[in-house]
Scaffold this active site. Structure first.
Site, PDB file in Angstrom:
ATOM      1  N   ASN A 109       0.862  -1.172   0.000  1.00 57.47           N
ATOM      2  CA  ASN A 109       0.000   0.000   0.000  1.00 57.47           C
ATOM      3  C   ASN A 109       0.904   1.230   0.000  1.00 57.47           C
ATOM      4  OD1 ASN A 109      -2.691   0.973  -0.080  1.00 57.47           O
ATOM      5  ND2 ASN A 109      -2.550   1.570   2.063  1.00 57.47           N
ATOM      6  N   ASN A 114      -0.574   2.494   6.143  1.00 54.63           N
ATOM      7  CA  ASN A 114      -0.980   3.715   5.465  1.00 54.63           C
ATOM      8  C   ASN A 114      -0.053   4.892   5.764  1.00 54.63           C
ATOM      9  OD1 ASN A 114      -2.914   4.536   3.521  1.00 54.63           O
ATOM     10  ND2 ASN A 114      -4.486   3.436   4.637  1.00 54.63           N
ATOM     11  N   ASP A 173      -6.334   7.635   6.787  1.00 54.28           N
ATOM     12  CA  ASP A 173      -5.665   7.099   5.597  1.00 54.28           C
ATOM     13  C   ASP A 173      -4.265   7.713   5.471  1.00 54.28           C
ATOM     14  OD1 ASP A 173      -5.131   6.032   3.001  1.00 54.28           O
ATOM     15  OD2 ASP A 173      -7.260   6.019   2.548  1.00 54.28           O
TER      16      ASP A 173
END
Length: 324
Positions: free
Chosen positions: A118, A169, A223
């Site tokens: 990610n 994240n 996030d």
């Protein structure tokens, strides 16, 4: 305080992420993780135009970071990208609709084929930091903490820094205090660590801010994240239509910045004076549930677009090119 939020000329991303301001090119790079038309994008500040490209054969691109070290005569066309569990080098001129995948720098988690990289960033000296998560289509993100957070040093190798991660994240470094800030989205907090600039190691975890209220989860998922020169954090809220400015010393939200998109995914400072906050977002396609997006019954025209926030009265830092 009077600030202004505007959409930047850009295509509609399915899952726009990972904004990185490159000072040398005066451009903002970001990616569309599940983009069908484009995987990597570049917003040219002077032209006020966004270019995009697809990496042939690759359906999932977790991040894009310009590369610092290169043996080529022109270093401006090499980028580190997250391709599932691999970090590869892509060659792109910043304008063409296709980008060429070159060598693979490294790969992780052979035993976890359902995982993907990610968010990733380079720390202030260019070391790679990035984490994995189970792909959204494989089940509820809150069910399994299958991810790991890594550090990679060119010529030295890959090191595991944190285990049991749900969704790796947001990241930010404060060089003046040698602190590192990190978000595992499903834990609904921002964690602070001591960061050793000589080794890149992190230690002494503490919660800088907990977004839960009386033990209950907030109506958003934290996030991506960035930091300003005063040490304040800016946290994107997935499902929350805003960016939160956080004072990590006090553990308090000091400003809410409304964004006209529901799924706000990440943030970074940029522009010639580093005083523009750029914000990425996601839209919900037909297979929204399969990749963890909200149903499209509350979609707006601006979901999935790139935004800029001006007039905040603060400055940030440019992105650091990664050494891979």
């Amino acid at each position: 305080m009077s600030f202004k939020v505007e959409a930047v000329p850009s295509p509609k991303s399915i899952l726009g992420e990972g904004p990185h301001w490159d000072e040398q090119l005066q451009s903002l790079f970001y990616n569309d993780i599940y983009g069908t038309e484009a995987s990597i994008l570049r917003y040219d500040f002077k032209e006020n135009k966004t270019y995009s490209a697809k990496i042939d054969g690759e359906k999932i691109v977790g991040f894009i970071i310009p590369v610092a070290n290169t043996t080529k005569t022109c270093e401006l066309d090499e980028y580190a990208v997250g391709i599932c569990r691999r970090v590869g080098i892509v060659h792109w001129d910043g304008k063409s609709p296709k980008a060429l995948l070159g060598p693979i720098a490294f790969e992780v988690e052979d035993d976890k084929p359902e995982n993907r990289f990610n968010d990733a960033k380079a720390d202030p000296v260019g070391r790679f930091y990035g984490g994995t998560m189970r792909q959204e289509s494989k089940g509820d993100l809150f069910d399994v903490a299958a991810g790991t957070f890594y550090k990679y040093i060119k010529g030295d190798g890959v090191y595991e820094l944190l285990h049991g991660i749900y969704v790796s994240n947001g990241m930010a470094w404060n060089e003046s205090t040698n602190k590192f800030y990190y978000i595992d989205s499903c834990k609904f907090n921002v964690r602070e660590y001591d960061w050793d600039p000589s080794t890149g190691d992190i230690s002494n975890e503490r919660i800088a801010i907990d977004f839960k209220v009386n033990g209950k989860n907030p109506p958003f998922i934290p996030d991506g994240m960035t930091i300003d020169t005063d040490g304040n954090l800016y946290v994107a809220t997935y499902g929350g239509s805003k960016v939160l400015k956080v004072d990590p010393k006090k553990g308090k939200i000091v400003l809410e910045i409304p964004i006209p998109a529901r799924q706000v995914t990440s943030v970074c400072f940029g522009g010639p004076n580093l005083d523009i906050l750029y914000v990425t977002s996601a839209s919900a396609p037909a297979n929204a549930a399969a990749i963890g997006l909200h149903p499209d019954d509350k979609q707006s025209e601006l979901d999935g677009r790139l935004f800029k926030v001006t007039g905040l009265g603060v400055k940030g830092f440019p992105g650091v090119r990664v050494r891979v």
